[in-house]
Design a protein around this motif. Structure first.
Motif: not given
Lengths: 220, 985
Positions: B103-129
């Motif tokens: 449901l993230s509006n920051v990252f475009d998440i598709s099946e199999g993605v565990l975590g994401v980091s992006e170079p602009l604001l150095h945001r990291i997105g992860i989930h706890g499953d």
């Protein structure tokens, strides 16, 4: 073709006339650096310690130098590397062949890595001039002014000394500085950055590495 | 009804396209898109640690503590390893579950993605499953990317100005290398490639490529291996040298990083690297090759289009194996039946595409257990698929292929379905509130019961054929161990395997007395068994890569089916295996001797509640992406240029867009705010667009036909508007749209001469709009269409119905009612061949109807671009799209894909109060032919050049003098060659 031939001929003549009389041509060639050290003459490098003039609290500069440069002597020069700290009282010792000869372990072809080192840290005010806008906040007002920078300086006077003769085979002085915006910049990390610059300058001539250089090729 | 049009029409279109949100009758993009449904709105909070600001919404204090400890431990490890510090705290956005992460509006998440980091604001997105040790590794990987961004481009936002993008392996390789950990999966991929002589190579440009199929981009595993090689060959400091060389890399005449850093040519580097890998894996060379067991039963790509067997299940009769595989032709996961006799594909049970589920759940990690199960009676196969907010268990008939049962699962990442021996229930594993448990689903009532209810990470369960026991693995510390429980009470746990290494993928023998499993104590996953009566452990294989999912042949207990990783994919093999006794163990209750080991991060932190702050929302805005600067010169010398700035909040819920564009001397401004925090999304917009185009007065006066050029007719249209749009997704495929807006239209000619001429003409249709519009519109939009990466739509349907009403609330306000329908259907023929059908129609009536423009490209090919002008009309298309070449290696390089198209189209259109006629001049200086409808047929080819879809077509004009007699159609003229750039409908 027949119709255009005189025009083409004129153009060629004109071009030939414009060609000028250069007697040289600038070329870019990869040239090897000249080395005073012959690595094949040695099989062991001993980090015998450095005279440390100044080092930040909590940092053992001797240890950092050995840990940083040791693997390079191992990987690049294929030396066996050991650390054997020697009590260095003054700089004059570096020029006393007898002293180094007496340390050499038997007939082993040893190269002593020693010298004088200093790593200083200081806080400086930096005038920003025309301040750039905060990229994360485009709506913020632009502010000029002064910013604090953490400045690290590494002075390294390096001596490479032959164990069998005590002769200095390489004597080079390096001074590197780097400013950090982070006021809490760690000294060991800064050393790592600065040592990397030293390393490039040190090994290029030792290894006679090729480097792109501009040269003038004389034509006459 | 055509008017000669030239290039500036295209320019006019561009601006029209931009104005799509305002002029609601223009369609600006050929697809409507599927919906991202925000099923749930979270109450975000933040917590600062020394190097992070953690954004979270979980109410579980332990979870926050775990995340904080994992993050700071990762920072400490990476900072020491890379000798680098980050100047600013890293925003770490923690989603409790994978489905929340989607449901993230920051990252475009598709099946199999565990975590994401992006170079602009150095945001990291992860989930706890995932288990804590895997979370630790994931955070290390993503944080390593942030270190890379910082080393390469500097602090946060500096990447906005970065032009130099290094090869992917430099990033992914360093991130893997920095974790100082080789996962079993990565190790297997590399070893398989090395022993099969399929090592990817570095190109002259520094990229890492391979000719062979690989389960994932080689940048990850071979990037990691390259860093290991660099350390071994040049020393640890060389890694920093490599990155230093990237920093100073010029944009033009870029030198490959290894050449710059180590003065070695890619060709020589490849040689050295391959030698290093071969030496490293030498000890595995004499082990078993999976091809020694049997012929590969599983999918055999490229002999058939199925690549990879994620999971398999043997039928109760033993004649068939159901395999969950990837269909390379359809770009889709399919369930196929494979003969155990000769490995032939008997049937694809899930052919084509469906909207009954979004995608079938599959796992690369075999330790989670097989993703499919065959019912004891052989009548159904169970699989789990994504379905709306969460997941559902599906039962499919393997013979007829239809779904015969569907059960909602309200838990996260369910996997490993297993039928109970009596067929009344299915067991599966899933996450619930951060822990991974075993559940039972009653197939009669649909009721789901948690059988374990503990904080152990149980996975890959298997039920004994006698229905008395269940065996599964538990992740202890950072390894998997096998446990046995009575089926009636899973809290009684008896540990079956001990010692180093993982043991997982258990299954029972047919007599329930033995458990087969796989273990990696020999650095490769081999098949073992443990006798439940004696504790005797036997090893059956000694493979060089890995064998998984062993299961006994139902009627031939000595024969095992299993999948093996071989030549870049899992394939099913079968063999009669004689095991050798390796050990004899004494089973023990869980924790009976000592408390079970649990993974803990290196650092321990205490959470201070007073530091937790609610997320401020729109408080601070950040630039969301690099502002584009566009400059276009059209063939008539017009200049078109502009820029856009997008910024939003840290979580991407609130988004602003400012655009300024200019064409000739005409400027356009646009400002919008999109709120996508909730399911109902809305977007207030203000704008002023000024565009130029050529009015269609030849349409209403056939005498002018062919005598005017667009340069005589250029006019401008200025629209000033304030409006609000709202979107409400009903599900992933269907949505409602609404728009309420005020628009002010101003239109006129540029040229005073044309203006005078126009003014002097008697009683012509007033096609210039000058006045105000207050309109409200509603639309119902659906798109189930599946797309292929290059070719666009492939199967499914798309539609949009809209109704717009303009209210004459005061003098000077227009009044009209407009309806529009766009219906498309894609009939998939297989292999990217399809029949595409479209019917689009509209009618605008009332005092001031809207004028619509269409024609050209793939609408009505025989007409010029946007040259058919009307207030009511429709057109229909039928296209047969046939791929010709997917990839071709030619003397000018690799080209493709290339596709052929056979097309037919027809249209009718009219202005209110005027006859719906077209005027066609078959010959110069002859009176035009009057037609009821026009259209075209012909053929063409489509290719991609620099990523642009280019169409070259040969078009024959069609005309219907009397549409009531469809067979009255006639062809006109020769085949004309047309060229256009754009996406297919």
């Amino acid at each position: 073709m027949r119709k255009n031939s005189p025009i083409l001929l004129c153009l060629l003549v004109l071009l030939a006339a414009c060609r000028g009389g250069d007697t040289y041509r600038k070329i870019r060639v990869e040239l090897p650096a000249y080395s005073t050290l012959h690595p094949e003459q040695f099989e062991q490098a001993i980090f015998s310690g450095f005279l440390v003039a100044k080092e930040p609290d909590g940092l053992d500069l001797n240890k950092e130098i050995a840990e940083y440069f040791g693997p390079d002597f191992e990987k690049k020069l294929h030396f066996r590397v050991t650390v054997q700290r020697v009590a260095l009282e003054s700089e004059e010792l570096f020029r006393k062949p007898d002293f180094w000869r007496s340390l050499a372990p038997g007939p082993s072809r040893v190269l002593y890595v020693t010298g004088k080192a200093e790593l200083t840290r200081e806080m400086r005010k930096s005038i920003l001039g025309k301040a750039k806008s905060d990229a994360d906040d485009p709506l913020a007002q632009q502010r000029g002014g002064v910013a604090e920078r953490t400045l690290f300086s590494l002075s390294l006077h390096l001596y490479l000394i032959r164990g069998d003769s005590g002769e200095v085979v390489l004597d080079r002085d390096f001074k590197e500085t780097k400013a950090y915006t982070n006021p809490k910049q760690r000294a060991d990390f800064a050393f790592y950055d600065l040592a990397q610059r030293v390393r490039t300058k040190l090994f290029r001539p030792i290894l006679s590495e090729e480097r792109m250089q501009e040269r003038y090729l004389l034509l006459k | 009804m055509t008017l000669r049009a030239r290039s500036s029409a295209r320019l006019a279109l561009l601006l029209i396209l931009v104005s799509a949100t305002a002029a609601q009758e223009f369609m600006f993009y050929p697809y409507y898109g599927k919906n991202k449904v925000i099923y749930e709105t979270f109450r975000w909070k933040s917590y600062p640690t020394e190097h992070f600001r953690i954004y979270f919404y979980t109410e579980e204090p332990r979870t926050l503590k775990n995340v904080a400890e994992v993050a700071e431990s990762a920072y400490q490890k990476l900072s020491e390893a890379l000798k680098h510090q980050l100047a600013d705290p890293v925003p770490l956005i923690f989603y409790t579950t994978y489905t929340d992460f989607e449901l993230s509006n920051v990252f475009d998440i598709s099946e199999g993605v565990l975590g994401v980091s992006e170079p602009l604001l150095h945001r990291i997105g992860i989930h706890g499953d995932m288990p804590l040790d895997e979370l630790q590794r994931l955070v290390e990987h993503e944080l390593a990317h942030v270190f890379e961004f910082d080393i390469l481009w500097g602090s946060q936002s500096a990447a906005l100005y970065a032009l130099n993008i290094p090869p992917l392996w430099l990033f992914e390789g360093l991130s893997e290398y920095a974790t100082q950990d080789w996962s079993a999966w990565s190790t297997m991929i590399v070893r398989d490639a090395v022993l099969n002589d399929r090592i990817p190579e570095m190109t002259e440009s520094g990229d890492l490529t391979t000719r062979f199929p690989m389960p994932r981009d080689p940048s990850y595993d071979f990037g990691h291996a390259i860093y290991d090689f660099i350390e071994a060959r040049y020393g640890k400091n060389a890694v920093k040298d490599l990155w230093q060389s990237i920093k100073g890399s010029p944009l033009i005449r870029r030198i490959t990083p290894v050449k710059k850093a180590f003065n070695i040519k890619p060709h020589d580097f490849n040689h050295e690297f391959q030698k290093y890998l071969r030496e490293k894996n030498r000890k595995f060379l004499l082990r078993e090759n999976p091809a020694d067991y049997s012929i590969a039963l599983g999918p055999k790509f490229p002999l058939n289009p199925y690549y990879f067997t994620f999971s398999h299940a043997v039928s109760p009769s033993g004649d068939l194996v159901a395999a969950l595989t990837y269909n390379v032709t359809d770009f889709d996961v399919d369930l196929v039946l494979v003969s155990t006799e000769d490995g032939s594909i008997i049937k694809n049970i899930t052919p084509g595409f469906t909207t009954e589920y979004e995608y079938i759940v599959y796992e690369y990690d075999p330790s989670l257990g097989s993703d499919i199960a065959w019912s004891p009676d052989g009548d159904t196969i169970a699989f789990i698929a994504r379905d709306g907010r969460k997941y559902s268990l599906y039962l499919i008939d393997p013979v007829r292929g239809g779904i015969v049962g569907k059960y909602k699962i309200g838990h996260d990442r369910p996997s490993a379905p297993r039928f109970f021996p009596d067929g009344r229930a299915v067991m599966f594993t899933a996450f619930t509130q951060g822990t991974h448990d075993i559940f039972e689903l009653d197939l009669q009532s649909g009721e789901i019961v948690n059988l374990t209810r503990d904080d152990y990470f149980e996975k890959a369960p298997a039920i004994s054929p006698d229905g008395l026991s269940v065996v599964y693995s538990i992740r202890l510390d950072n390894t998997d161990k096998l446990f046995l429980s009575p089926l009636a009470d899973l809290s009684q746990k008896t540990q079956l395997t001990f010692g180093p290494g993982n043991t997982t993928c258990p299954s029972f023998s047919t007599d329930s007395r033995r458990v087969y499993y796989v273990g990696d104590v020999r650095e490769a996953f081999n098949i073992y068994s443990v006798e439940l009566a004696s504790g005797e452990i036997k090893r059956y294989t000694d493979v060089w890569t890995g064998n998984f999912f062993p299961s006994a042949h139902p009627s031939d207990p000595g024969t095992l089916f299993f999948s093996s990783f071989n030549k870049g994919s899992y394939q099913v093999f079968t063999a009669r295996l004689e095991g050798t006794v390796e050990d004899r163990v004494t089973f023990a209750g869980l924790g009976s001797a000592q408390p079970p080991r649990r993974f803990r991060p290196a650092l321990t932190l205490d959470i201070e509640d007073k530091k937790i702050e609610p997320y401020p929302g729109i408080n601070k805005l950040y630039v969301a992406r690099r502002p584009p600067i566009d400059v276009v010169v059209s063939s008539d010398g017009s200049l078109y240029g502009g820029a856009a700035l997008a910024f939003g909040d840290l979580l991407g819920d609130h988004n602003f867009l400012v655009m300024i564009y200019q064409a000739r001397g005409l400027r356009s401004y646009y400002l919008s705010y999109l709120n996508q925090k909730r399911r109902l999304q809305f977007m207030p917009t203000v704008f002023e667009f000024t565009m130029f185009y050529y009015p269609p007065y030849a349409y209403i006066d056939p005498l002018l036909y062919d005598r005017l050029t667009y340069q005589d007719a250029i006019a401008y249209r200025k629209i000033t508007s304030a409006n609000i749009e709202a979107y409400y997704p009903l599900n992933r495929y269907y949505r409602l749209e609404g728009n309420l807006g005020f628009y002010r239209y101003e239109e006129n000619f540029f040229d005073p001469y044309s203006l005078n001429q126009q003014s002097s003409r008697p009683a012509g249709y007033n096609y210039f709009w000058n006045g105000n519009v207050l309109s409200f519109s509603l639309a119902f939009v659906g798109e189930t269409t599946h797309f292929s990466p290059y070719y666009g739509p492939r199967a499914g349907h798309t539609f949009r119905f809209s109704l717009a009403q303009a209210f004459p609330v005061a003098q000077g306000f227009f009044s009209n009612t407009t309806v529009r329908a766009d219906l498309r259907k894609y009939l998939y023929l297989g292999g990217d061949a399809l029949v595409a059908l479209r019917l689009e129609g509209w009618a605008s009536r009332g005092r001031d109807p809207y004028v619509s423009y269409y024609g050209g490209n793939n609408q009505v090919r025989s007409a010029y671009f946007y040259n058919i002008v009307c207030t009511e009309g429709w057109f229909a298309n039928a296209e047969l799209r046939l791929p010709l070449i997917n990839v071709a290696s030619t003397i000018i390089g690799t080209i493709g894909p290339i596709r052929a198209v056979l097309f037919f189209d027809i249209t009718r259109a009219k202005f209110n109060g005027y006859p719906g006629k077209f005027y066609l001049s078959p010959e110069p200086l002859r009176p035009p032919v009057v037609l009821d409808a026009i259209g075209s047929y012909g053929w063409g080819v489509q290719l991609f050049l620099l990523g642009l879809p280019i169409h070259i077509e040969w078009v024959k004009k069609l005309g219907w003098p009397d549409i009531s007699d469809p067979f009255s159609l006639q062809t006109y003229g020769q085949f004309e060659t047309k060229f256009w750039i754009g996406l297919d409908f």
